[in-house]
Enzyme design. Structure first.
Site, PDB file in Angstrom:
ATOM      1  N   LYS A  19      19.447 -10.443   2.656  1.00  0.00           N
ATOM      2  CA  LYS A  19      18.854 -10.582   1.411  1.00  0.00           C
ATOM      3  C   LYS A  19      18.757  -9.105   0.738  1.00  0.00           C
ATOM      4  O   LYS A  19      19.104  -8.662  -0.349  1.00  0.00           O
ATOM      5  CB  LYS A  19      17.202 -10.951   1.472  1.00  0.00           C
ATOM      6  CG  LYS A  19      16.562 -11.189   0.306  1.00  0.00           C
ATOM      7  CD  LYS A  19      16.919 -12.723  -0.180  1.00  0.00           C
ATOM      8  CE  LYS A  19      15.888 -12.969  -1.420  1.00  0.00           C
ATOM      9  NZ  LYS A  19      16.038 -14.429  -1.709  1.00  0.00           N
ATOM     10  N   TYR A  78      14.016  19.671   4.801  1.00  0.00           N
ATOM     11  CA  TYR A  78      13.050  19.466   6.015  1.00  0.00           C
ATOM     12  C   TYR A  78      11.899  20.848   5.858  1.00  0.00           C
ATOM     13  O   TYR A  78      11.795  21.438   4.792  1.00  0.00           O
ATOM     14  CB  TYR A  78      13.301  19.156   7.358  1.00  0.00           C
ATOM     15  CG  TYR A  78      12.298  18.544   8.268  1.00  0.00           C
ATOM     16  CD1 TYR A  78      11.769  17.428   7.782  1.00  0.00           C
ATOM     17  CD2 TYR A  78      11.989  19.022   9.473  1.00  0.00           C
ATOM     18  CE1 TYR A  78      10.900  16.641   8.611  1.00  0.00           C
ATOM     19  CE2 TYR A  78      11.147  18.421  10.345  1.00  0.00           C
ATOM     20  CZ  TYR A  78      10.240  17.314  10.046  1.00  0.00           C
ATOM     21  OH  TYR A  78       9.462  16.619  10.913  1.00  0.00           O
TER      22      TYR A  78
END
Length: 416
Positions: free
Chosen positions: A99, A44
């Protein structure tokens, strides 16, 4: 072997599976060290500014510094969920998570499921197009026809990543691979075969289009919907149905269309193919009854009436299961590995031929063990590979990559 609507026992087991030990089927994992302040400074602020600036200067660097190149979105509005119909976006989420699970399991592709509560095609397209840059590819799922055709076409035009409606093209690819092999075993060719498809939705239209691309003659493709044979004298046909409209004739019903047919394809609903109609078909027919969980005709009935037939279903408890999982993970794997801008016809045809070819190769022992079989070889009860065959990734994805490069939609060359 009859598979009925889910029993109380299956319902209980399925709900327990989805709830425990934590709800849902997906999670997020961290792929970089994140243990101390040095790691945090890279992950970060301030270190993250460097890839931000690099991507700002060259957007293609998003593939170098983020997960974009291995990330697929499964996106639905829930208007055509499995065989359950218009369940709504939120109710379709378990299917979209499923899926995503298959993408990860079979092709090691990361996947976010996104449920968009919007039925109007233009608004749905606008929503998806605005977030498309996050992903390396988009798998559209469970979107009702005819809106699915408009949505896919519009997103393909707007996005520079593969956009693929699996209910259309995944079904078509696996079906056509199985059909090529079944016809070969029956001593027939796609060019000469007369094909009747009941079901003129997403899967039916796409399957007939792909069969045509593979060499089927338009005059041999008979599409049937709830009103009967689609013909040029019927008013109000959609442009998709109009592609397959036959000249007016006395053959106006499914039974009429089946007279002299070589192939029956069912992509519609349970019990629509009566056993007495099977005698109308040519010798050595191919019968693909793909409605789930109850096919258009049960395989044991079809085989009893026509012992010269090759029969396939969408179910795992019968031979010759026509299942999209044979295609979509590996199609996307190949497309993303060469950073394809789209999934084009050449890539679909390559996937068809790769699947058909793999079914003719010796089946490895682990696949036999997984399916509790002593042997499997190319023949009437084995015309398409099994979903757990580990060779699918290399075989299908490799063929797709080559087609993407050769057809000019790949940004990268074939990996060495």
């Amino acid at each position: 072997m009859n598979e009925q609507i889910p029993s109380h026992t299956l319902r209980t087991a399925a709900l327990h599976y989805h709830e425990f030990p934590r709800p849902g089927k997906l999670g997020v994992s961290i792929t970089k060290p994140c243990e101390g302040p040095e790691d945090l400074a890279l992950a970060y602020s301030p270190g993250v500014a460097e890839p931000v600036l690099a991507i700002q200067e060259n957007p293609q660097d998003a593939y170098r510094y983020t997960s974009k190149g291995n990330l697929v979105a499964v996106i639905s509005n829930g208007t055509a969920v499995l065989g359950l119909g218009d369940c709504g976006a939120l109710a379709g989420k378990p299917v979209m998570e499923g899926k995503a699970l298959l993408f990860k399991k079979f092709a090691d592709l990361d996947c976010f499921d996104i449920e968009v509560d919007e039925r109007e095609p233009k608004t749905f397209v606008e929503t998806v197009a605005r977030i498309a840059g996050t992903f390396g590819g988009i798998n559209l799922e469970d979107i009702a026809a005819p809106a699915c055709f408009e949505i896919e076409e519009a997103l393909q035009a707007r996005c520079d990543i593969p956009v693929f409606h699996d209910d259309q093209h995944g079904t078509a690819i696996v079906l056509c691979a199985a059909l090529l092999n079944a016809l070969e075993l029956q001593g027939k060719t796609l060019e000469d075969a007369r094909i009747v498809c009941v079901g003129a939705g997403a899967a039916g239209i796409a399957s007939m289009r792909l069969a045509r691309s593979l060499g089927a003659k338009p005059e041999h493709l008979w599409l049937v919907d709830r009103q009967g044979v689609i013909s040029t004298d019927r008013p109000g046909l959609s442009k998709e149905k109009s592609e397959f409209a036959q000249a007016p004739s006395e053959r106006k019903t499914l039974a009429g269309a089946l007279a002299g047919a070589d192939v029956f394809i069912g992509l519609s609903g349970p019990g629509l193919l009566r056993e007495e109609w099977l005698g109308l078909m040519n010798e050595k027919p191919v019968i693909f009854a793909l409605s789930n969980p109850v096919p258009e005709i049960m395989p044991e009935i079809a085989k009893r009436v026509r012992n010269d037939a090759i029969v396939g279903t969408g179910r795992s408890d019968y031979p010759n299961q026509v299942n999209n999982v044979l295609c979509f993970p590996f199609l996307f794997r190949g497309a993303l590995d060469v950073r394809a801008r789209s999934i084009n016809e050449a890539m679909k045809l390559a996937a068809v031929r790769a699947l058909a070819e793999l079914a003719k190769q010796p089946v490895p022992a682990p696949v036999l063990a997984a399916y509790k079989q002593n042997s499997l070889s190319f023949g009437p009860d084995y015309i398409i590979p099994k979903p757990l065959d580990p060779r699918l990734r290399e075989h299908v994805a490799g063929a797709v990559m080559r087609a993407a490069v050769e057809s000019g939609v790949a940004r990268l060359p074939l990996p060495r």
